[in-house]
Structure formats: C-alpha cells, structure tokens
Motif scaffolding. Structure first.
Motif, mmCIF file in Angstrom:
data_model
loop_
_atom_site.group_PDB
_atom_site.id
_atom_site.type_symbol
_atom_site.label_atom_id
_atom_site.label_comp_id
_atom_site.label_asym_id
_atom_site.label_seq_id
_atom_site.Cartn_x
_atom_site.Cartn_y
_atom_site.Cartn_z
ATOM 1 N N GLY A 264 0.817 -1.206 0.000
ATOM 2 C CA GLY A 264 0.000 0.000 0.000
ATOM 3 C C GLY A 264 0.849 1.254 0.000
ATOM 4 N N PHE A 265 1.901 1.260 0.816
ATOM 5 C CA PHE A 265 2.813 2.405 0.830
ATOM 6 C C PHE A 265 3.496 2.571 -0.534
ATOM 7 N N VAL A 428 1.113 7.044 7.380
ATOM 8 C CA VAL A 428 -0.240 6.541 7.156
ATOM 9 C C VAL A 428 -1.097 7.566 6.402
ATOM 10 N N ALA A 429 -0.534 8.738 6.122
ATOM 11 C CA ALA A 429 -1.311 9.801 5.484
ATOM 12 C C ALA A 429 -1.886 9.373 4.141
ATOM 13 N N GLN A 483 -2.065 -1.460 10.512
ATOM 14 C CA GLN A 483 -0.712 -1.328 9.969
ATOM 15 C C GLN A 483 0.370 -1.425 11.040
ATOM 16 N N GLY A 484 0.019 -1.249 12.312
ATOM 17 C CA GLY A 484 1.017 -1.376 13.366
ATOM 18 C C GLY A 484 0.876 -2.647 14.179
ATOM 19 N N PHE A 485 0.348 -3.708 13.548
ATOM 20 C CA PHE A 485 0.052 -4.935 14.306
ATOM 21 C C PHE A 485 1.302 -5.585 14.891
ATOM 22 N N THR A 486 2.453 -5.332 14.300
ATOM 23 C CA THR A 486 3.670 -5.968 14.812
ATOM 24 C C THR A 486 4.044 -5.450 16.203
ATOM 25 N N SER A 487 3.504 -4.282 16.591
ATOM 26 C CA SER A 487 3.797 -3.763 17.936
ATOM 27 C C SER A 487 3.123 -4.597 19.026
ATOM 28 N N LEU A 503 -2.435 8.451 13.256
ATOM 29 C CA LEU A 503 -3.878 8.347 13.460
ATOM 30 C C LEU A 503 -4.324 9.186 14.649
ATOM 31 N N ILE A 504 -3.505 9.199 15.699
ATOM 32 C CA ILE A 504 -3.817 10.019 16.868
ATOM 33 C C ILE A 504 -3.841 11.496 16.474
ATOM 34 N N LEU A 505 -2.838 11.909 15.696
ATOM 35 C CA LEU A 505 -2.770 13.297 15.246
ATOM 36 C C LEU A 505 -3.969 13.642 14.363
#
Length: 567
Positions: A264-265, A428-429, A483-487, A503-505
């Motif tokens: 996707g990126f 992620v933008a 997208q951050g599932f590895t964390s 996403l938080i921003l």
C-alpha cells in the motif's frame, strides 16, 4: 466552508462542437480548427474555476507521466526486496495484486470527481465539499505534512545514493544542492514541473521495461544460474514465515499481511493525478485518459515486476533485508548479481537518483497545491494563494520547501531519532487520503442524485460503483487500523506509538476543528454536508459541451503500446 464564486459556462456556438459531423466529411484542417474553438471555450471556463490564478499548462503527456511517476518510486525499486523477504514470491504477488485492485477503485473514484470538478487541490477539496469540513481540514493538513516531510526524506536519500560511489562525501552537501534544484524548478511555471517529471519518469519506465526483458532472459537460462523457472517457489518456498514461529501456519499469514501494508505504501502517489487536474489542459479529456491507463500500468510496472523478482531471487537471500537506499538494497541489482551481471549496480544507482529527485519534485508540487486548496477553502492563511504572473503559488512553494531542511536532522544522532518520528507521522497519510477519496466519491454520487444530475452524463464514470468503492474503502480502513500490528507481537509501547501517532494526530485535528466550528459557527455548522446542500456545480465543466475525439489516434500496434505505456 464558503463556496467560491463561479461564472456559468458560456453556451457553445452552433457548429463549434463538431457533433453530428460524419467522419471524413470535413478536412483535417477544418476539424483541427473546430476542435481548437471548443478547447478554447472549455479552457476559458476551466481557467476561471481552477483556483487562485493558477494556469492550466500541464499537457496530456505531462499528466500521463505524473500518473506513472507518482506510482514508480523507491517502494518498487528498493522496498519490494524486503517485501519478498517477508512473504515469499507468492505472498508478495498476491499482496500487490490485492492492493492494485484497491488502487484501481480509488483512481476510478477520483477520476469521476476530477473530470467533473477539476479544481486545485483535487480530492482534498472534495472531502470538505462533499463530506465534512472537519474531514477536509484534517485530511488535507496531514496529507500536506506527509509530502513536506517526505521531501526531506528524499533529499537525505540523494546523499545516501551518492555515497554508494564515495562514502567520504557528506550527506549535507547533497541535501543543500538538490534542495536548491527542486525549489527552483517549482518556482517556474507548472509546465516546467510537468516537463521535468516527464523526462525523469521516462527513465523509470525504460528501467522497468528493461528489467522485465532482462528477467525473461535470465529466467530462460541466459545467466550463470541456468534455467530457473519456478525453482525458488519450491525451495525455499512460495510463502515466507515472518516474526512468529515458522512451524506455525499463522507465520506465513503474518508475512502476507505485513507485505500488503507495505505494498500500500508503495502504491501511494497515484492520487497525484487528482492534485494536478486543476492545472491540466482540457481535463475533460486528459484526466480520464490518464485514469483509464492506470490499470494497465499497474499491471505492467508493479505486478509483472514483483512476479519476476519472485522467480529470480529466493526469499531467504540475505541481501534483500540489508536496508538502506542504495543500489545494494535493490532486488534489481540482486537479481543481476545472482545472474553474474556486474555492471548493473552503478546503472541502478543512477536510476535511483533520478527516482528520488522525481519524488522530491512531486513532493513540493503536490504539497504546495494542497496548501493553495486549504487557503482557498478558508482552512489556511490567505497568503498561500499568492501567485506569480505565470500562476505559481510562490508562498506555498517556499513554505513547503522549507521543510526540506529537516533533512539536516540526520546529521546528528539525536536529530535522526526525531526525524524518524516525523516520518512515521506521515506514513499513514496516504491511506487516510485514499479513504477520504472513497468517502467523498460515495457522497458525491449522493449529491448528484439529490440535484438530479445523472451520472450517465459525466465525462467519466467509475465502474461498478458504489460496490467497488465500498470494497476499497473497507480494506483501506482495515489496513490503516492494523498497519502497526507488529507492535503487539510482542507488545511494545514505543512501536505502538510510532505506528499509530499519525492516526492520533488525525483524530486530534478532526476533533479540534469540530470544536472550533462548534464554538465559532454553532452546532449546525458541525453537521456533515447534506446531499441536498452539497455544492456539486462550483468549478464543474459544462456537461452539455461535446468535445470532438482527438485528431490523431494511434493506428499501429507499436504506437498503441507506446501510448498505453508513455501516454
């Protein structure tokens, strides 16, 4: 958001459209004259609605190469190598095919809106006009931030690429040199940007086509490995395990999903056609043409490339995961080295420099136009709309370019850590922008219906809508959230915030704008745009104007192939 004032299009004069004239009944000279009259009328109306004094100077070939150049970048030339190491040849092929279907839906959705309302800023404006002002505000600003920070990254990458030839040279030298080059190009009329992108994208296209021919020859036995076929699909295998215990079946699924996110990126940048629509000559013809060829280019440049990478290189090759931005990390070079070809690394490194400069050029162009769109919609200071006599938004260009200096943070250890965080905010933008495009398209169709405008009259219609749009939107949102599932494998607080800070921003900006709107304009202004109140006419092209077919269409098979690839 206040709608911009617009002037209705003047009615076309009788006989100016060429409609109803049988082929061959007029001379080619008359036909060209006829077409020119219609194009002048359409250009005059579109010029007035393009935004604050920007000029429609991007030609068809420029837009075609912007569509290609926005797609082919370091994600394909370098990132595809680590993707192969994570998921294996079958995993990477399936992941890229799946993401390609999503991208095609996004491009068709964008094309439908951009051909009817070709305004400066494109989809960033559509989100505010068709959905919600707060969505348009938050999506546009985080998208602009993404391009401005990525510009700094590309400048750093130029130094790393040149260090491949001489490691004693400081990265800072090339950050400064190429900052000036890109800045100057973007201060010239938009046709200069289009011309620069045309030639740099041509290098990318030639390189990819050359690699595909090279891949066919090597796989057939031209290299020192002999005939390869699908040998590497059997040993070490078609799917690679990733992170978890290789003996568990879920390990291969983890590899596949991580590569789907990475794919996707790699595809991000295709939406640049929507940004450029507001400065394109005859958008009614040229934008649909660029969109229609997207599918074939995605198939040729991405799907075929990752297919050949997967059959030429085993996924357990250690060079695939060595990182970096130089030719040493490129699967194109690794495939050549395995085949015994020694000259290719230097050539690929030179191509990578062109790729990165092309990306940097697009970063400043798109970022500055998003600022113009924000200013035009009252979401940024008005001075971003200031333009030169040739239509260049010089204040927006200077402001966006200034963020390139953040690349100097990489010259110190502590600064590089801060720079990595900024990059993760921008990461992620692209998915947020894609989701915004799809939501805007769904609302756009509702708006047309509410205003009794049949989609059949649009210059370009997205196929299989709205179902294909819902399909792409669902997976865009799913990928964004996961997208951050590895964390979580195992849990890492630092990795979690690095993955999800964007996403938080975005949520903070969205809710902040909602709160500001509530305080200043009242609760009524906080509601999403109702279909009956939607502005689907400002900046739109005349649906009743008929544009003649192009004078010359490619006739031979080679000309048709060339047009499909290069525009």
């Amino acid at each position: 958001m206040a709608a911009r004032a617009s002037t209705p299009p003047a009615p076309a004069s009788p006989g100016s459209s060429g409609a109803g004239t049988p082929p061959g009944s007029a001379t080619k000279k008359d036909f060209v004259k006829e077409q020119s009259a219609v194009d002048d009328d359409a250009a005059s109306f579109a010029e007035h609605n393009a935004g604050p004094e920007l000029k429609r100077r991007l030609k068809s070939r420029h837009l075609q190469m912007i569509a290609i150049g926005g797609t082919i970048g370091t994600g394909l030339f370098i990132g595809s190598g680590s993707a192969l190491a994570k998921s294996g040849p079958a995993g990477i092929l399936i992941a890229y095919c799946f993401i390609a279907s999503i991208v095609y839906s996004i491009m068709m959705s964008l094309g439908e809106m951009a051909t009817y309302v070709p305004v400066t800023g494109g989809f960033t404006t559509y989100a505010a006009r068709f959905v919600d002002g707060s969505l348009g505000f938050s999506m546009s600003w985080i998208y602009w931030f993404s391009w401005s920070i990525t510009f700094a990254l590309e400048l750093v990458a130029t130094g790393l690429i040149i260090q491949y030839w001489d490691e004693s040279l400081s990265i800072g030298i090339f950050i400064a040199i190429f900052w000036v080059v890109i800045f100057v190009i973007n201060l010239f009329p938009v046709s200069w940007y289009g011309e620069a992108e045309f030639w740099m994208s041509s290098v990318k296209v030639i390189t990819v086509i050359g690699f595909l021919i090279f891949g066919i020859c090597i796989n057939a036995g031209a290299g020192q490995q002999g005939y390869i076929g699908f040998k590497y699909w059997h040993e070490p295998g078609a799917f690679a395990p990733y992170i978890v215990d290789p003996s568990r079946p879920v390990a291969k699924w983890v590899g596949f999903w991580s590569v789907m996110i990475q794919a996707g990126f790699s595809f991000q940048g295709t939406e640049l056609v929507g940004i450029a629509a507001g400065e394109t000559e005859d958008p009614r013809r040229n934008v649909p043409r660029a969109i229609r060829m997207t599918f074939y280019r995605i198939f040729l440049f991405f799907i075929m490339t990752v297919f050949f990478i997967g059959i030429l290189i085993p996924y357990d090759n250690k060079d695939l995961s060595n990182g970096g931005y130089t030719a040493a990390a490129s699967p194109f070079v690794i495939a050549a080295q395995l085949a015994g070809v020694k000259v290719l690394p230097d050539i690929i490194n030179a191509v990578l420099l062109t790729v990165v400069l092309s990306a940097a050029n697009s970063n400043v162009y798109s970022g500055s136009r998003v600022l113009v769109s924000l200013a035009n919609d009252g979401m940024a200071p008005k001075w971003f709309k200031m333009t030169t006599k040739s239509g260049v938004p010089w204040v927006a260009v200077i402001f966006t370019s200034a963020f390139g200096f953040l690349g100097f943070l990489n010259l110190s250890e502590n600064g590089s850590q801060a720079f990595d965080w900024l990059l993760n905010i921008s990461g992620v933008a692209g998915f947020i922008a894609w989701s915004g495009i799809l939501i805007a398209h769904l609302r756009f169709m509702k708006g047309l219906e509410a205003h009794n405008i049949p989609r059949t009259k649009l210059p370009y219609r997205a196929s299989w809508a709205p179902y294909f749009t819902y399909y792409a939107l669902f997976f865009c949102v799913l990928i964004t959230l996961t997208q951050g599932f590895t964390s979580f494998m195992p849990w890492s607080t630092e990795d979690f915030f690095v993955a999800y800070v964007s996403l938080i921003l975005f949520a903070v900006m969205y809710l902040g704008h909602k709160l500001y709107t509530l305080i200043v304009h009242g609760a009524a202004a906080c509601k999403p745009v109702a279909a009956k109140d939607m502005d689907v006419t400002t900046g739109s092209l005349d649906l009743d104007a008929e544009i003649p077919d192009e004078v010359e269409e490619p006739t031979s098979i080679w000309k048709k192939i060339g047009t499909g690839i290069m525009g």
